[in-house]
Design an enzyme around this catalytic site. Sequence first.
Site, PDB file in Angstrom:
ATOM      1  N   LYS A  54       0.842  -1.200   0.000  1.00  0.00           N
ATOM      2  CA  LYS A  54       0.000   0.000   0.000  1.00  0.00           C
ATOM      3  C   LYS A  54       0.879   1.254   0.000  1.00  0.00           C
ATOM      4  O   LYS A  54       0.639   2.192  -0.765  1.00  0.00           O
ATOM      5  CB  LYS A  54      -0.893   0.020   1.253  1.00  0.00           C
ATOM      6  CG  LYS A  54      -2.085  -0.905   1.151  1.00  0.00           C
ATOM      7  CD  LYS A  54      -2.768  -1.092   2.499  1.00  0.00           C
ATOM      8  CE  LYS A  54      -3.860  -2.151   2.367  1.00  0.00           C
ATOM      9  NZ  LYS A  54      -4.397  -2.605   3.648  1.00  0.00           N
ATOM     10  N   GLN A  98      -4.991  -1.295   9.724  1.00  0.00           N
ATOM     11  CA  GLN A  98      -4.854  -2.645   9.179  1.00  0.00           C
ATOM     12  C   GLN A  98      -5.504  -3.663  10.117  1.00  0.00           C
ATOM     13  O   GLN A  98      -5.181  -3.719  11.304  1.00  0.00           O
ATOM     14  CB  GLN A  98      -3.359  -2.952   8.986  1.00  0.00           C
ATOM     15  CG  GLN A  98      -3.068  -4.262   8.284  1.00  0.00           C
ATOM     16  CD  GLN A  98      -3.519  -4.292   6.831  1.00  0.00           C
ATOM     17  OE1 GLN A  98      -3.416  -3.308   6.106  1.00  0.00           O
ATOM     18  NE2 GLN A  98      -4.040  -5.425   6.408  1.00  0.00           N
ATOM     19  N   ASP A 121     -11.405   2.920   4.149  1.00  0.00           N
ATOM     20  CA  ASP A 121     -11.814   1.506   4.076  1.00  0.00           C
ATOM     21  C   ASP A 121     -13.343   1.380   4.036  1.00  0.00           C
ATOM     22  O   ASP A 121     -13.869   0.316   3.728  1.00  0.00           O
ATOM     23  CB  ASP A 121     -11.296   0.746   5.318  1.00  0.00           C
ATOM     24  CG  ASP A 121     -10.187  -0.234   4.969  1.00  0.00           C
ATOM     25  OD1 ASP A 121     -10.033  -0.547   3.768  1.00  0.00           O
ATOM     26  OD2 ASP A 121      -9.483  -0.685   5.888  1.00  0.00           O
TER      27      ASP A 121
END
Length: 296
Positions: A54, A98, A121
């Site tokens: 990422k 994460q 997200d």
Amino acid sequence: MSATIIDGKAFAARVRGQVAEHVQRLKDEHGITPGLAVVMVGEDPASQVYVRSKGKQTVEVGMNSYEHKLPIDTAEEDLLTLIKTLNADPAVHGILVQLPLPDHLNSDLVINTIDPAKDVDGFHISNVGLLGTGQKSMVPCTPLGCLMMLRDHHGSLSGLNAVIVGRSNIVGKPMAQLLLGDSCTVTIAHSRTRDLAEVCRRADILVAAVGRPEMVPGDWVKPGATVIDVGINRIERDGKTKLVGDVEFASAAQVAGAITPVPGGVGPMTIACLLANTLTAACRVNGLTEPQGLTA
Ligand code: NDP
């Protein structure tokens, strides 16, 4: 093999190219550089690989990448304090924590502490509610990537029967909302679904998001259907480690009209959509026009 292979790797490269162009325009015309902060707690090897990837791709499209690696025994209060600091930082347009988090941390509380406008997200309860009511939201990256590929392949999805196998909050449920938003007739199947094979055979669009290697064989696929395989499963075969999806690719590709491979299908689109979401967040917070085709 009769199915068209939907090349997620090439598609993701195109999306990243579009994102990079928009980022350049934001810099040139408005002096804004989108920034993505990724927070990782602990040293889970798979998560480390994702976070590295990422960060690398964020920089490649011209954005700023901020990585926060915290020890596995980080106190919840400290993590929440970091998130609040990032919420208040104007250089940070997207925040990603994460997952999975270590057991002593309350994931729901952590995610819901992120500013919804920076929740790239799309897991914050506000974004879930906005998506569920058909309002503008941040959309979870994996389902967004699937939607982009489906729209690209089909044009209109209106009236198609979509079956999603899996009802998780990060893939199955938001995928269902997105397909409903595009006027599909949506069925969500799960571990208690009766006669799953028969349910799958009704699908014009079959999305498998289960986490069971090659669970969906070709004879569950309606001839000509589009199969989106979200699953990423590591298996041992012939003494080698191999990545396979939730769909038995060889048999499904004989029947389907189009299919995503694993690897090289949905996977690369997920990070591309994360970058697209960060760009979208940067545009929204600055009151600028959002990039076309990169949001739901
Ligand atoms: P979860 O484990 O959260 O959810 C799995 C779902 O599958 C559940 O709803 C479960 O049903 C259902 N399920 C389990 N067994 C069966 C069965 N025998 N028949 C029907 N349904 C079943 O997984 P995720 O949604 O997080 O991930 C799914 C897969 O997608 C994984 O392989 C994951 O690695 C992959 N993934 C890939 C991403 C990418 O970027 N390509 C991103 C995210 C995930 P129930 O609710 O009843 O238990």
